[in-house]
Design a protein around this motif. Structure first.
Motif, short mmCIF file in Angstrom:
data_model
loop_
_atom_site.label_atom_id
_atom_site.label_comp_id
_atom_site.label_asym_id
_atom_site.label_seq_id
_atom_site.Cartn_x
_atom_site.Cartn_y
_atom_site.Cartn_z
N GLN A 1 -0.43 8.00 -5.87
CA GLN A 1 -1.28 9.01 -5.23
C GLN A 1 -0.55 10.31 -4.92
N HIS B 1 -9.35 11.49 -3.25
CA HIS B 1 -8.11 10.75 -3.04
C HIS B 1 -8.26 9.77 -1.88
N HIS C 1 0.83 4.03 -2.87
CA HIS C 1 0.47 5.40 -2.51
C HIS C 1 1.55 6.38 -2.94
N THR D 1 0.83 -1.20 0.00
CA THR D 1 0.00 0.00 0.00
C THR D 1 0.86 1.25 0.00
N LEU E 1 -7.77 5.58 -1.88
CA LEU E 1 -7.04 4.78 -0.91
C LEU E 1 -7.90 3.65 -0.39
#
Length: 228
Positions: free
Chosen positions: A12, A46, A8, A4, A50
């Motif tokens: 992201q 956003h 990210h 993750t 997630l």
């Protein structure tokens, strides 16, 4: 967690950076309420991204917890909710309004620098109109926790049923928000956007410079994290 974190950082954080650059451009070219609200709403997505990435591994992790771990997890969150409720009950509505105004003034000073009298009035007027949704947020948190607790304590669920139901609790936040809370959230967002638009017309050259410096600091910080 490592998967993750890598996702990210690589997907992201660059998106966050682009959003900040877009808002900086919008700020310097002239804020428009409709565009600004679109950017704020888009930025909030956003968090949804997630959840969409992580909800299934989290639900699978939840399914693998021991009964004691499940109980401890629920109890820890319940304690935090109870603490928030106690703090809320200790304050009057007027006291919460006053505290929020002080926080707002401090927040805008961090971005703009010293505020002039007109700016302080605009912030105060908006704060007066802001609807306190503290109790509704606590109600939402409790409803969501109750839903998770029900999944954890269900003894007849298959593995796939458990994961499916816990996944809903994790990613479908608005299912546990009351219509009143959703309505107030939207109305408060509109107040916030209108305040930014009004403040923009009052900024000095120095304050505009301060805002651009804050944008650049955020972008530099994101670059450091992405490269790190």
């Amino acid at each position: 967690m490592e998967t993750t974190q890598h996702w990210h950082r690589s997907t992201q954080l660059p998106a966050y950076k682009q959003d900040i650059q877009n808002i900086k451009t919008l700020f310097n070219e002239g804020l428009k309420p409709v565009q600004l609200k679109e950017h704020v709403v888009f930025a909030k997505k956003h968090w949804r991204n997630l959840l969409e990435f992580a909800y299934l591994p989290l639900a699978e992790l939840g399914e693998n917890l021991t009964p004691l771990q499940r109980k401890t997890f629920i109890n820890n969150i319940q304690e935090k909710i109870d603490e928030e409720r106690d703090e809320l009950n200790e304050q009057t509505f007027i006291a919460r309004k006053k505290d929020r105004l002080e926080e707002q003034l401090e927040y805008y000073e961090q971005w703009l620098g010293k505020l002039n009298a007109e700016q302080k009035i605009l912030i105060k007027l908006t704060n007066d109109k802001h609807q306190d949704s503290s109790e509704l947020w606590l109600e939402y948190k409790q409803q969501r926790l109750n839903a998770a607790k029900q999944v954890f304590e269900s003894e007849n669920l298959t593995q796939s049923e458990f994961i499916e139901q816990l996944s809903t609790v994790i990613k479908e936040r608005e299912l546990y928000m009351s219509p009143e809370l959703l309505k107030i959230n939207d109305e408060n967002l509109s107040l916030y956007v209108n305040l930014l638009n009004e403040l923009n017309t009052t900024l000095s050259d120095k304050q505009r410079e301060n805002v651009n410096e804050r944008f650049d600091e955020l972008i530099d910080t994101l670059d450091d994290i992405i490269e790190g």
